[in-house]
Design a protein around this motif. Sequence first.
Motif, PDB file in Angstrom:
ATOM      1  N   LEU A 112      17.564  84.354  97.900  1.00 20.41           N
ATOM      2  CA  LEU A 112      18.727  84.793  97.120  1.00 20.41           C
ATOM      3  C   LEU A 112      19.693  85.599  97.968  1.00 20.41           C
ATOM      4  CD1 LEU A 112      20.286  85.385  94.461  1.00 20.41           C
ATOM      5  CD2 LEU A 112      18.692  87.288  94.100  1.00 20.41           C
ATOM      6  N   PHE A 113      19.173  86.591  98.689  1.00 21.37           N
ATOM      7  CA  PHE A 113      20.043  87.449  99.494  1.00 21.37           C
ATOM      8  C   PHE A 113      20.705  86.677 100.630  1.00 21.37           C
ATOM      9  CE2 PHE A 113      16.862  90.913  98.205  1.00 21.37           C
ATOM     10  CZ  PHE A 113      17.564  91.170  97.030  1.00 21.37           C
ATOM     11  N   ALA A 114      19.944  85.787 101.270  1.00 22.03           N
ATOM     12  CA  ALA A 114      20.512  85.023 102.381  1.00 22.03           C
ATOM     13  C   ALA A 114      21.545  84.009 101.899  1.00 22.03           C
ATOM     14  CB  ALA A 114      19.396  84.317 103.158  1.00 22.03           C
ATOM     15  N   THR A 115      21.305  83.377 100.754  1.00 18.68           N
ATOM     16  CA  THR A 115      22.236  82.371 100.247  1.00 18.68           C
ATOM     17  C   THR A 115      23.565  82.987  99.863  1.00 18.68           C
ATOM     18  OG1 THR A 115      20.394  81.018  99.456  1.00 18.68           O
ATOM     19  CG2 THR A 115      22.564  80.567  98.532  1.00 18.68           C
ATOM     20  N   GLU A 116      23.531  84.103  99.150  1.00 17.54           N
ATOM     21  CA  GLU A 116      24.792  84.721  98.750  1.00 17.54           C
ATOM     22  C   GLU A 116      25.545  85.292  99.953  1.00 17.54           C
ATOM     23  OE1 GLU A 116      24.131  87.938  96.099  1.00 17.54           O
ATOM     24  OE2 GLU A 116      23.102  89.209  97.566  1.00 17.54           O
ATOM     25  N   TYR A 117      24.813  85.767 100.954  1.00 12.46           N
ATOM     26  CA  TYR A 117      25.480  86.295 102.144  1.00 12.46           C
ATOM     27  C   TYR A 117      26.134  85.174 102.949  1.00 12.46           C
ATOM     28  CZ  TYR A 117      25.929  88.110 106.897  1.00 12.46           C
ATOM     29  OH  TYR A 117      26.413  88.436 108.145  1.00 12.46           O
ATOM     30  N   VAL A 118      25.431  84.077 103.146  1.00  9.35           N
ATOM     31  CA  VAL A 118      25.986  82.965 103.918  1.00  9.35           C
ATOM     32  C   VAL A 118      27.150  82.325 103.176  1.00  9.35           C
ATOM     33  CG1 VAL A 118      25.478  80.696 104.890  1.00  9.35           C
ATOM     34  CG2 VAL A 118      23.826  82.544 105.126  1.00  9.35           C
ATOM     35  N   HIS A 119      27.025  82.163 101.866  1.00 10.64           N
ATOM     36  CA  HIS A 119      28.094  81.526 101.100  1.00 10.64           C
ATOM     37  C   HIS A 119      29.346  82.398 101.061  1.00 10.64           C
ATOM     38  CE1 HIS A 119      30.047  78.990  98.157  1.00 10.64           C
ATOM     39  NE2 HIS A 119      30.242  80.048  97.387  1.00 10.64           N
ATOM     40  N   MET A 120      29.181  83.723 100.996  1.00 11.17           N
ATOM     41  CA  MET A 120      30.350  84.589 100.993  1.00 11.17           C
ATOM     42  C   MET A 120      30.995  84.664 102.371  1.00 11.17           C
ATOM     43  SD  MET A 120      30.724  88.649 100.257  1.00 11.17           S
ATOM     44  CE  MET A 120      30.295  88.941 101.974  1.00 11.17           C
ATOM     45  N   THR A 121      30.180  84.665 103.417  1.00  8.96           N
ATOM     46  CA  THR A 121      30.734  84.780 104.764  1.00  8.96           C
ATOM     47  C   THR A 121      31.373  83.486 105.224  1.00  8.96           C
ATOM     48  OG1 THR A 121      28.972  86.366 105.255  1.00  8.96           O
ATOM     49  CG2 THR A 121      30.208  85.506 107.120  1.00  8.96           C
ATOM     50  N   TYR A 122      30.731  82.344 104.946  1.00 11.86           N
ATOM     51  CA  TYR A 122      31.250  81.026 105.343  1.00 11.86           C
ATOM     52  C   TYR A 122      31.407  80.170 104.085  1.00 11.86           C
ATOM     53  CZ  TYR A 122      29.480  82.671 109.841  1.00 11.86           C
ATOM     54  OH  TYR A 122      29.214  83.415 110.956  1.00 11.86           O
ATOM     55  N   PRO A 123      32.508  80.325 103.347  1.00  4.97           N
ATOM     56  CA  PRO A 123      32.632  79.627 102.058  1.00  4.97           C
ATOM     57  C   PRO A 123      32.807  78.124 102.173  1.00  4.97           C
ATOM     58  CG  PRO A 123      34.668  80.793 102.587  1.00  4.97           C
ATOM     59  CD  PRO A 123      33.664  81.195 103.626  1.00  4.97           C
ATOM     60  N   HIS A 124      33.176  77.594 103.331  1.00  9.24           N
ATOM     61  CA  HIS A 124      33.439  76.165 103.473  1.00  9.24           C
ATOM     62  C   HIS A 124      32.286  75.400 104.111  1.00  9.24           C
ATOM     63  CE1 HIS A 124      37.576  76.844 102.256  1.00  9.24           C
ATOM     64  NE2 HIS A 124      37.696  77.772 103.184  1.00  9.24           N
ATOM     65  N   SER A 283      38.139  70.515 115.258  1.00 11.96           N
ATOM     66  CA  SER A 283      38.944  70.741 114.052  1.00 11.96           C
ATOM     67  C   SER A 283      38.061  71.039 112.851  1.00 11.96           C
ATOM     68  CB  SER A 283      39.824  69.515 113.780  1.00 11.96           C
ATOM     69  OG  SER A 283      40.654  69.229 114.883  1.00 11.96           O
ATOM     70  N   LEU A 284      36.974  70.302 112.713  1.00 11.37           N
ATOM     71  CA  LEU A 284      36.069  70.551 111.596  1.00 11.37           C
ATOM     72  C   LEU A 284      35.328  71.874 111.750  1.00 11.37           C
ATOM     73  CD1 LEU A 284      34.619  66.947 111.209  1.00 11.37           C
ATOM     74  CD2 LEU A 284      36.175  68.104 109.645  1.00 11.37           C
ATOM     75  N   HIS A 285      34.979  72.235 112.973  1.00 16.21           N
ATOM     76  CA  HIS A 285      34.327  73.526 113.198  1.00 16.21           C
ATOM     77  C   HIS A 285      35.251  74.678 112.822  1.00 16.21           C
ATOM     78  CE1 HIS A 285      31.198  71.849 116.277  1.00 16.21           C
ATOM     79  NE2 HIS A 285      30.856  71.646 115.027  1.00 16.21           N
ATOM     80  N   ARG A 286      36.528  74.539 113.128  1.00 16.45           N
ATOM     81  CA  ARG A 286      37.465  75.611 112.791  1.00 16.45           C
ATOM     82  C   ARG A 286      37.615  75.777 111.282  1.00 16.45           C
ATOM     83  NH1 ARG A 286      42.515  75.559 117.104  1.00 16.45           N
ATOM     84  NH2 ARG A 286      41.243  75.426 119.008  1.00 16.45           N
ATOM     85  N   LEU A 287      37.403  74.702 110.538  1.00 17.72           N
ATOM     86  CA  LEU A 287      37.455  74.812 109.080  1.00 17.72           C
ATOM     87  C   LEU A 287      36.163  75.387 108.529  1.00 17.72           C
ATOM     88  CD1 LEU A 287      38.504  74.207 106.202  1.00 17.72           C
ATOM     89  CD2 LEU A 287      37.598  71.878 106.502  1.00 17.72           C
ATOM     90  N   TYR A 288      35.022  74.814 108.906  1.00 17.76           N
ATOM     91  CA  TYR A 288      33.760  75.202 108.311  1.00 17.76           C
ATOM     92  C   TYR A 288      33.288  76.582 108.764  1.00 17.76           C
ATOM     93  CZ  TYR A 288      33.254  70.413 106.636  1.00 17.76           C
ATOM     94  OH  TYR A 288      33.436  69.220 105.982  1.00 17.76           O
ATOM     95  N   LEU A 289      33.707  77.030 109.938  1.00 17.54           N
ATOM     96  CA  LEU A 289      33.243  78.311 110.464  1.00 17.54           C
ATOM     97  C   LEU A 289      34.216  79.443 110.217  1.00 17.54           C
ATOM     98  CD1 LEU A 289      31.661  77.150 113.843  1.00 17.54           C
ATOM     99  CD2 LEU A 289      30.546  77.555 111.653  1.00 17.54           C
ATOM    100  N   VAL A 290      35.151  79.259 109.295  1.00 19.73           N
ATOM    101  CA  VAL A 290      36.063  80.343 108.918  1.00 19.73           C
ATOM    102  C   VAL A 290      35.269  81.418 108.181  1.00 19.73           C
ATOM    103  CG1 VAL A 290      38.019  80.956 107.462  1.00 19.73           C
ATOM    104  CG2 VAL A 290      38.105  78.892 108.839  1.00 19.73           C
ATOM    105  N   GLN A 291      35.351  82.658 108.653  1.00 15.73           N
ATOM    106  CA  GLN A 291      34.607  83.757 108.058  1.00 15.73           C
ATOM    107  C   GLN A 291      35.493  84.532 107.092  1.00 15.73           C
ATOM    108  OE1 GLN A 291      32.337  86.243 110.669  1.00 15.73           O
ATOM    109  NE2 GLN A 291      31.918  84.614 112.121  1.00 15.73           N
ATOM    110  N   HIS A 292      34.955  84.756 105.908  1.00 18.31           N
ATOM    111  CA  HIS A 292      35.670  85.552 104.901  1.00 18.31           C
ATOM    112  C   HIS A 292      35.383  87.027 105.145  1.00 18.31           C
ATOM    113  CE1 HIS A 292      37.595  86.446 101.106  1.00 18.31           C
ATOM    114  NE2 HIS A 292      36.538  87.159 100.750  1.00 18.31           N
ATOM    115  N   PRO A 293      36.398  87.899 105.182  1.00 22.02           N
ATOM    116  CA  PRO A 293      36.152  89.329 105.417  1.00 22.02           C
ATOM    117  C   PRO A 293      35.274  89.920 104.319  1.00 22.02           C
ATOM    118  CG  PRO A 293      38.474  88.796 105.709  1.00 22.02           C
ATOM    119  CD  PRO A 293      37.831  87.584 105.111  1.00 22.02           C
TER     120      PRO A 293
END
Length: 366
Positions: A112-124, A283-293
């Motif tokens: 639970l903790f890892a999923t919410e952290y990864v999804h918030m940090t890398y939403p794409h 190009s795909l890495h730049r999209l998927y690896l965008v980090q949300h503050p």
Amino acid sequence: MIHGQRRLLSTISKKIAVPKASLFPPKEAKSREQRNAFKPEEWIARQPPPPSALKAFAHRIGLSDSLADPAVIQQVCIHPSFVAVHQAQRPNEPIPPSNGSLASVGNALLGLFATEYVHMTYPHLPTRVMKAVVSAYVGPLSCASVAQEMGAAQLLRWDRTPNGATRASLLHTEALSSIPRALTALIYQQRSLSSARKWTHDFFLSRTVDIRALIRFRDPKVALVDTVAKFGRERPISRLLRETGRLSNSPVFVVGIYSGTDKLGEGFGSSLKMAEYRAAEDSLHRLYLVQHPPEHSALPTTTFPSTPIFRFKGASETYTPGPMGQSEVNYGLSGRGGSTAGAGRQRLPGGVVYADEPESDRHRSK
């Protein structure tokens, strides 16, 4: 000289507290019939650790207040596979409690903790990549590595079980991974959910995981075309930016991919096809690896109150949800993602094959 050494060893053995069960060598090692079947490693793993080692372990991981009772620490370090061995060797003694239930609850909390952290940090992130990242953070190998760093390997009590009809053999890594999971559940049980989340972030989510190495594409050019179309942008076009040594044995081409006037990515290679492939992948890495503050949103579990017993009475603080990323594009399957199986063989429009290109270089780029 020999008498002095014996006297010194006798004095040291009297001052050091050693449990009676750990007297060595055991009876199995003295018997000639059982000497060949005796395994010292497995015998040591079955012996109870001294209380001083359990207390030192609690102080070492900073949980001396929650784990003040050595019996609780001993339960955390007992794998369910040890119960049958204990009953066979010591039938007159009570069955020690194992960490089976705690490890199951702790595994769910870590996920639970890892999923919410990864999804918030890398939403794409794509779904499969997100699962791989969560496993890299809190999977069995990561839990076993954390237990090794904690110094819990010497406290683990387990038994190696062979392959069965419905279960696989139990390895030391799997048994060792149950200790951090049980600790997470114990912190949640005796303290609060926020304490268990902080424990997970300090020991697991603070590590560095190379997410870029986990993202792979069968055909990044087709995936990029579908992804750009899903975001409502112009169709990507690849352009040759720089080149050197076209007619030599080691040419270098630099290709950029643009959507309108925006540059999506860039790649290089010894052929035009390789450079275009790397540019689409970048190009795909730049999209998927965008980090949300992290300061712009909060984790979902922060809405639960910080009480010793979990009782939902309302949000403990204001919750700002993170962005919902676009789901990944399914390509290569008929009827999904707006592309067919043959779309993987198409090139990007305007892509890096020029009319004035020499025939030898054209064959080299394919």
